[in-house]
Design an enzyme around this catalytic site. Structure first.
Site, PDB file in Angstrom:
ATOM      1  CG  HIS A 112      -7.513  -4.754  -1.315  1.00  0.00           C
ATOM      2  ND1 HIS A 112      -7.639  -3.633   0.033  1.00  0.00           N
ATOM      3  CD2 HIS A 112      -7.097  -5.599  -0.706  1.00  0.00           C
ATOM      4  CE1 HIS A 112      -7.771  -4.544   0.892  1.00  0.00           C
ATOM      5  NE2 HIS A 112      -7.047  -5.380   0.225  1.00  0.00           N
TER       6      HIS A 112
ATOM      7  CB  CYS B  43     -10.835   1.954   2.013  1.00  0.00           C
ATOM      8  SG  CYS B  43      -9.420   1.686   0.705  1.00  0.00           S
TER       9      CYS B  43
ATOM     10  CD  GLU C 265      -6.994  -8.959   2.592  1.00  0.00           C
ATOM     11  OE1 GLU C 265      -6.561  -7.501   2.413  1.00  0.00           O
ATOM     12  OE2 GLU C 265      -6.265  -9.408   3.259  1.00  0.00           O
TER      13      GLU C 265
ATOM     14  CG  ASN D  40      -1.453   1.340   1.662  1.00  0.00           C
ATOM     15  OD1 ASN D  40      -1.735   2.337   1.487  1.00  0.00           O
ATOM     16  ND2 ASN D  40      -2.872   0.673   1.620  1.00  0.00           N
TER      17      ASN D  40
END
Length: 448
Positions: free
Chosen positions: A250, A371, A174, A25
């Protein structure tokens, strides 16, 4: 029966800090060790929730986790009183203390995968808490996540809850960050779209070389089985390994879907044409008209997409059928991205408007508008069965704003995490929050 999609946003926790814990990330790693502002972060998130509520969308709240996680530290060999555990960890293994203090549960797109009742074999809404086993600081979330979701969606007549998948690499899960649902109407049967980064058992699928692929095909298939989904209502697609290595950890960093539309980057997937054809065919059998909007790399490259979080946006359907795109301020600050969005909204397509929100505190930690929310499609009966304490209202917004002002610090550095007083502040705040949201006892300190 009328149905709607409810966005349950994660409330940023009192220990919001920039620990740089999430390898892969880019934003999380690049802002590591900067001082954070937990109060500002929580208020920014609440303001977004209130704004969507004011626009007419049903909005909910998902509570944060107890941090630091003293029980997790005890499991790693630290002992004594809670204060002594924290002090020992700070002295002997500061990275473990930082991990135990992470406020990453605010990104509730990773909390669980949700399948609406119109898709499932038993006609209930199904939840599977994500094991998040790729990162230690996130792998400790799912027990509390399961309790919180159970308190929010408690009626077993309408809601079914599944424990997290086995916490091993082969079943890395996830949650909804790699899951999208396409449908004509929220209350009708739809097609659930699972995106994976690698296969644990089939070497035919390529894997990224630099950063980990967090979601496995096997985890996605297991969730589909647990939820009782029909093969005709499921599509699996592989994320492009090259974009994972570019920081797309993601799928919701490179694509977003809603209703009958997929908004995605040209480089998001492998075998894109085959995938689109399968989505169109399966949704077509259900009476839907699948549409896709591809953002060409020539207009927005992957680096700009990651930097701006263009695709980590909320795509919402308005009453007239048109769509609204909720994006972070970083999109407006990026010249190429903003130019593309202006052209998109003027093109006459379904996406008619873009609204910008300042979410700098969460953005710097690697998470944007998408998110921060878990989407749950509910019919009228199911919505009435949801714990009413977690549905956003004007009075609840005022109460939570005051609660944040009372309990949150406006500055937090890594060295502050070693202060046992922070644990007491967090527990005091969360004990009050469970009363505000009518959750009952969901935190370890309330149960043990």
């Amino acid at each position: 029966m009328k149905s709607c999609e409810v966005n349950f946003d994660g409330l940023v926790g009192p220990t919001h800090n920039y620990g740089g814990l999430s390898f892969g990330n880019v934003a999380s790693q690049s802002n590591s060790q900067q001082h954070s502002n937990p109060k500002e972060a929580a208020l920014q998130g609440l303001q977004k929730m209130k704004a969507l509520m004011d626009m007419g969308f049903v909005q909910g709240v998902l509570a944060p986790q107890e941090r630091p996680d003293v029980a997790a530290l005890r499991n790693l060999g630290f002992s004594g009183t809670d204060a002594q555990v924290i002090q020992q960890a700070a002295k002997q293994a500061m990275p473990l203390l930082v991990a135990s203090c992470s406020a990453s549960s605010m990104w509730v797109a990773n909390a669980a995968t949700v399948s609406p009742s119109a898709d499932t074999a038993d006609g209930r809404v199904h939840f599977t808490a994500a094991n998040l086993n790729c990162k230690y600081h996130r792998s400790i979330e799912h027990p509390t996540t399961s309790r919180v979701l159970g308190a929010m969606f408690a009626d077993a007549k309408h809601f079914a809850h599944h424990a997290a998948l086995p916490a091993v690499a082969q079943f890395g899960d996830e949650g909804a960050a790699n899951h999208t649902r396409f449908c004509r109407e929220y209350g009708e049967a739809g097609v659930e779209f699972f995106v994976f980064g690698r296969s644990a058992f089939d070497s035919r699928y390529p894997a990224p070389q630099k950063y980990p692929a967090r979601q496995t095909l096997e985890a996605s298939q297991a969730v589909a089985r647990l939820h009782g989904l029909k093969d005709d209502g499921v599509v699996y697609a592989q994320q492009n390994p090259a974009v994972i290595d570019a920081g797309v950890f993601h799928n919701d960093v490179i694509a977003v879907g809603n209703g009958e539309m997929l908004f995605y980057h040209e480089d998001a997937f492998l075998n894109t044409e085959q995938m689109l054809a399968e989505l169109q065919a399966k949704l077509g059998k259900l009476g839907g008209n699948f549409q896709s909007v591809c953002v060409p790399r020539a207009q927005v490259n992957v680096e700009d997409a990651v930097r701006s979080y263009l695709f980590n946006s909320q795509l919402l359907t308005r009453p007239d059928g048109s769509m609204l795109l909720i994006v972070p301020e970083e999109c407006r600050s990026n010249e190429r991205v903003w130019h593309y969005l202006q052209g998109l909204t003027n093109s006459g397509g379904l996406i008619r408007e873009v609204k910008v929100f300042d979410l700098k505190q969460s953005m710097q930690n690697g998470g944007g508008p998408a998110c921060l929310r878990l989407r749950v499609a509910l019919n009228e009966t199911e919505l009435a069965a949801v714990n009413p304490g977690v549905i956003m209202t004007a009075p609840l917004y005022e109460t939570l704003t005051q609660w944040v002002g009372k309990h949150y610090r406006d500055s937090l550095r890594e060295t502050d995490l070693a202060d046992p007083q922070l644990l007491l502040e967090c527990r005091t705040a969360l004990d009050e929050l469970t009363q505000i949201l009518k959750l009952g006892s969901v935190y370890p300190f309330q149960i043990n």
